[in-house]
Motif scaffolding. Structure first.
Motif, short mmCIF file in Angstrom:
data_model
loop_
_atom_site.label_atom_id
_atom_site.label_comp_id
_atom_site.label_asym_id
_atom_site.label_seq_id
_atom_site.Cartn_x
_atom_site.Cartn_y
_atom_site.Cartn_z
N ASP A 121 0.82 -1.21 0.00
CA ASP A 121 0.00 0.00 0.00
C ASP A 121 0.85 1.27 0.00
O ASP A 121 0.33 2.36 -0.19
CB ASP A 121 -0.92 0.02 1.23
N LEU A 122 2.14 1.14 0.24
CA LEU A 122 3.04 2.29 0.28
C LEU A 122 3.68 2.49 -1.09
O LEU A 122 4.31 1.58 -1.64
CB LEU A 122 4.12 2.08 1.34
N ASP A 123 3.51 3.68 -1.64
CA ASP A 123 4.10 4.03 -2.93
C ASP A 123 5.20 5.05 -2.69
O ASP A 123 4.95 6.25 -2.56
CB ASP A 123 3.03 4.61 -3.86
N ALA A 124 6.45 4.57 -2.61
CA ALA A 124 7.57 5.45 -2.29
C ALA A 124 7.85 6.43 -3.41
O ALA A 124 8.30 7.55 -3.17
CB ALA A 124 8.81 4.61 -1.99
N ASP A 125 7.60 6.03 -4.67
CA ASP A 125 7.88 6.92 -5.80
C ASP A 125 6.99 8.15 -5.78
O ASP A 125 7.43 9.25 -6.11
CB ASP A 125 7.70 6.16 -7.12
N LYS A 126 5.72 7.95 -5.39
CA LYS A 126 4.78 9.06 -5.37
C LYS A 126 4.58 9.64 -3.98
O LYS A 126 3.79 10.57 -3.81
CB LYS A 126 3.42 8.60 -5.92
N ASP A 127 5.30 9.08 -2.99
CA ASP A 127 5.16 9.54 -1.61
C ASP A 127 3.70 9.57 -1.17
O ASP A 127 3.17 10.59 -0.71
CB ASP A 127 5.77 10.95 -1.44
N GLN A 128 3.04 8.44 -1.31
CA GLN A 128 1.65 8.36 -0.90
C GLN A 128 1.32 6.97 -0.36
O GLN A 128 2.00 5.99 -0.66
CB GLN A 128 0.70 8.71 -2.06
N LEU A 129 0.27 6.93 0.43
CA LEU A 129 -0.24 5.70 1.04
C LEU A 129 -1.60 5.40 0.45
O LEU A 129 -2.50 6.26 0.50
CB LEU A 129 -0.34 5.88 2.56
N ARG A 130 -1.77 4.22 -0.11
CA ARG A 130 -3.05 3.84 -0.71
C ARG A 130 -3.92 3.14 0.33
O ARG A 130 -3.54 2.08 0.84
CB ARG A 130 -2.83 2.90 -1.90
N ILE A 131 -5.05 3.73 0.64
CA ILE A 131 -6.02 3.10 1.54
C ILE A 131 -6.99 2.35 0.65
O ILE A 131 -7.79 2.95 -0.09
CB ILE A 131 -6.76 4.15 2.39
N ARG A 132 -6.95 1.02 0.70
CA ARG A 132 -7.76 0.21 -0.20
C ARG A 132 -8.05 -1.14 0.45
O ARG A 132 -7.34 -1.55 1.37
CB ARG A 132 -7.02 0.00 -1.52
N PRO A 133 -9.07 -1.83 -0.01
CA PRO A 133 -9.37 -3.16 0.56
C PRO A 133 -8.23 -4.13 0.27
O PRO A 133 -7.55 -4.04 -0.76
CB PRO A 133 -10.65 -3.58 -0.17
N ASN A 134 -8.03 -5.05 1.19
CA ASN A 134 -7.03 -6.09 0.98
C ASN A 134 -7.47 -7.37 1.66
O ASN A 134 -8.61 -7.48 2.12
CB ASN A 134 -5.65 -5.63 1.47
N ALA A 135 -6.58 -8.34 1.71
CA ALA A 135 -6.94 -9.64 2.27
C ALA A 135 -7.25 -9.58 3.75
O ALA A 135 -7.93 -10.46 4.29
CB ALA A 135 -5.80 -10.65 2.02
N LEU A 136 -6.78 -8.53 4.43
CA LEU A 136 -7.00 -8.43 5.88
C LEU A 136 -8.33 -7.79 6.24
O LEU A 136 -9.00 -8.20 7.17
CB LEU A 136 -5.87 -7.62 6.51
N ARG A 137 -8.71 -6.76 5.51
CA ARG A 137 -9.91 -6.04 5.91
C ARG A 137 -10.52 -5.31 4.71
O ARG A 137 -9.85 -5.01 3.73
CB ARG A 137 -9.60 -5.02 7.03
N THR A 138 -11.82 -5.08 4.82
CA THR A 138 -12.52 -4.26 3.84
C THR A 138 -12.52 -2.82 4.34
O THR A 138 -11.97 -2.51 5.40
CB THR A 138 -13.95 -4.76 3.66
N LEU A 139 -13.14 -1.93 3.59
CA LEU A 139 -13.27 -0.54 4.00
C LEU A 139 -14.72 -0.24 4.33
O LEU A 139 -15.63 -0.96 3.92
CB LEU A 139 -12.77 0.39 2.89
N LYS A 140 -14.93 0.84 5.06
CA LYS A 140 -16.28 1.15 5.55
C LYS A 140 -17.22 1.48 4.40
O LYS A 140 -18.34 0.98 4.35
CB LYS A 140 -16.22 2.31 6.54
N THR A 141 -16.78 2.34 3.49
CA THR A 141 -17.60 2.72 2.34
C THR A 141 -16.73 2.71 1.09
O THR A 141 -15.51 2.59 1.15
CB THR A 141 -18.20 4.13 2.52
#
Length: 523
Positions: free
Chosen positions: A324-344
């Motif tokens: 989820d960490l994009d070092a090239d763009k200096d950003q963190l992607r908040i997205r669904p993955n195998a561990l958890r879904t998102l609220k909306t």
């Protein structure tokens, strides 16, 4: 194989369920003239049915028949059976008598056709056999025929055309009807629905869906309001209403939904508004986290720092993976993955990673985390309380939003950064992206937390976890009065002697690489 005979047909193997039934263990009415002591029925009619699947079904059918015998014996002896036992036994009795589509047979019996006449004769024959088998002597005055409870239940099933599906069985039907049949039992929607149905059944009893009354639901609401807040009860009733409605659609239950339009006295009046930390409290917390001796030994410290610097939900931070960490763009992607879904759907978003946040993320990604977000919530709550903060992890989300407001961040930028569902039509066109305006807003918010003004004092204050940088301004309470350990709770963390370990269902979640020989508390 026990209870199973295997044959061969042109389409493949066929399986025949075979069971010897001892009349001494209990009898029940059947469409046979003599009670069958050897029962046969074809199972696994599809060509793809495997031997293992057929054997599982055979064992289950054998258990069901034995349960039907027990219920029938208890019923005729005047002993009480639970509603759940009656419903299960009635379903087995219908299957035993080859009535697997009772609603269809009931509907067909109303037609003036040859098939309708045959269906009506089948129902009449079964009804007469039940009346003859389960009738008991009357009181001698009314001259009315009286039946045992199980006999009365079977007559009700035959007359209504409904087998009496229990409310505990409704969750699976709701999931399939709502397009959630692919979800696991551990996924939050399924887990919550199962838990709410279980709590309801514990109070009113697991009963057929058409036998749940509005008075049952009203009594349940009164009972639950004594234990949890009215808004929580409202969420439970909303879920139960949806479960009942979808299951009723699948089963052709035409009774009014007993969970619909149920009033909750004083809804929302007992809610406690979450505390929004001031910039001073925000600053004090960051100083405690920065100077804490277990900063690089416990996931709790960097997790709270990341929440305080991003306003992310605790579950979102708990489920961050290296991908989820994009070092090239200096950003963190908040997205669904195998561990958890998102609220909306709007919770999926990028978040700018400034140097202050990057330093804490680097520490956090090395930590071994608990198995669930709930465990992390409990531990972070204990840490905050122990260290003198009347806050929760979610309060820090409110606090970060307030810092953005204090530096005049536009409302649409706040909504996108916080991942709120109120972004309306904006999200239907284009994508949520990291912009210079967002980076500037976050930098100003960090300056607000650190208590610095970059235009006048660019080198003062820091929220980066490095010992070389100057600390925050002094706390309102002396540091020696702040507790840093909690002896009565032992949150142990694993050490990995110079080796890297990966956790997760085939996904790279965490890589813990630390050197040590002992085990330590989380804080």
């Amino acid at each position: 194989m026990k209870y199973l005979e295997i044959g061969n047909t042109s389409s493949g193997q066929s399986f025949l369920f075979v069971k010897r039934i001892s009349p001494h263990k209990g009898t029940f009415p059947t469409h046979h003239e003599v009670f069958p002591e050897r029962f046969k029925r074809r199972i696994g009619s599809t060509p793809t049915t495997t031997l293992h699947e057929a054997s599982v079904v055979a064992v289950q059918r054998s258990n069901d028949i034995e349960h039907l015998q027990v219920v029938s014996v208890r019923d005729r002896a005047g002993r009480t059976n639970t509603t759940k036992d009656l419903v299960a036994a009635a379903k087995t009795w219908l299957w035993f008598n080859e009535v697997e589509d009772l609603p269809g047979i009931r509907a067909e019996s109303l037609r003036r056709t040859k098939e309708g006449e045959a269906a009506a004769n089948t129902l009449a024959m079964l009804t007469d056999s039940v009346k003859a088998f389960y009738s008991v002597d009357g009181d001698g005055y009314t001259h009315k025929t009286i039946y045992t409870p199980f006999g009365d239940h079977l007559l009700g099933v035959l007359s209504s055309g409904q087998a009496g599906n229990l409310f505990s069985e409704a969750v699976a039907l709701w999931a399939s009807q709502a397009g959630r049949g692919h979800m696991k039992s551990t996924d939050k929607p399924i887990r919550d629905a199962t838990r709410f149905v279980g709590i309801f059944n514990d109070f009113v009893g697991d009963r057929p869906m058409d036998q749940i009354t509005r008075s049952n639901v009203a009594a349940y609401i009164t009972h639950r309001c004594k234990a949890v807040k009215t808004t929580s009860v409202d969420r439970e009733i909303h879920t139960l209403r949806a479960v009942w409605s979808k299951a009723a659609d699948a089963l052709d239950v035409i009774t009014r939904n007993p969970f619909a339009r149920q009033p909750i006295l004083g809804l929302g009046t007992d809610a406690i508004r979450r505390h929004t930390p001031s910039s001073k409290e925000h600053q004090s917390l960051m100083q405690v986290l920065q100077e804490h001796p277990r900063r690089e030994l416990s996931y709790v410290i960097p997790m709270l720092a990341v929440i305080a610097l991003t306003g992310l939900r605790l579950s979102e931070v708990w489920g961050i993976q290296p991908s989820d960490l994009d070092a090239d763009k200096d950003q963190l992607r908040i997205r669904p993955n195998a561990l958890r879904t998102l609220k909306t759907a709007n919770s999926e978003r990028p978040f700018p990673v400034l140097p202050e946040l990057a330093s804490w993320l680097e520490i956090y990604m090395r930590m071994k985390r608990p198995s669930s977000a709930n465990a992390a919530s409990a531990t972070t709550g204990c840490f905050l309380k122990t260290n003198g903060f009347k806050l929760t992890a979610h309060c820090l989300r409110h606090g970060f939003k307030q810092r953005l407001v204090e530096v005049d961040t536009p409302a649409n930028v706040i909504e996108e950064l916080m991942g709120w569902s109120s972004q309306s039509m904006m999200r239907h066109y284009g994508v949520n992206a990291v912009t210079g305006k967002k980076r500037n807003a976050i930098q100003l918010a960090y300056d607000q937390i650190a208590g610095t003004d970059r235009d006048s004092s660019p080198d003062q204050g820091s929220i980066m976890p490095t010992p070389e940088t100057p600390p925050f301004s002094p706390l309102e309470m002396p540091l020696e009065r702040i507790k840093t350990t909690r002896s009565e709770v032992n949150f142990a963390t694993e050490w990995y002697g110079g080796q890297s370990s990966e956790m997760g269902d085939g996904n790279t979640l965490l890589k813990a690489s630390q050197t040590g020989t002992d085990k330590a508390n989380l804080y």
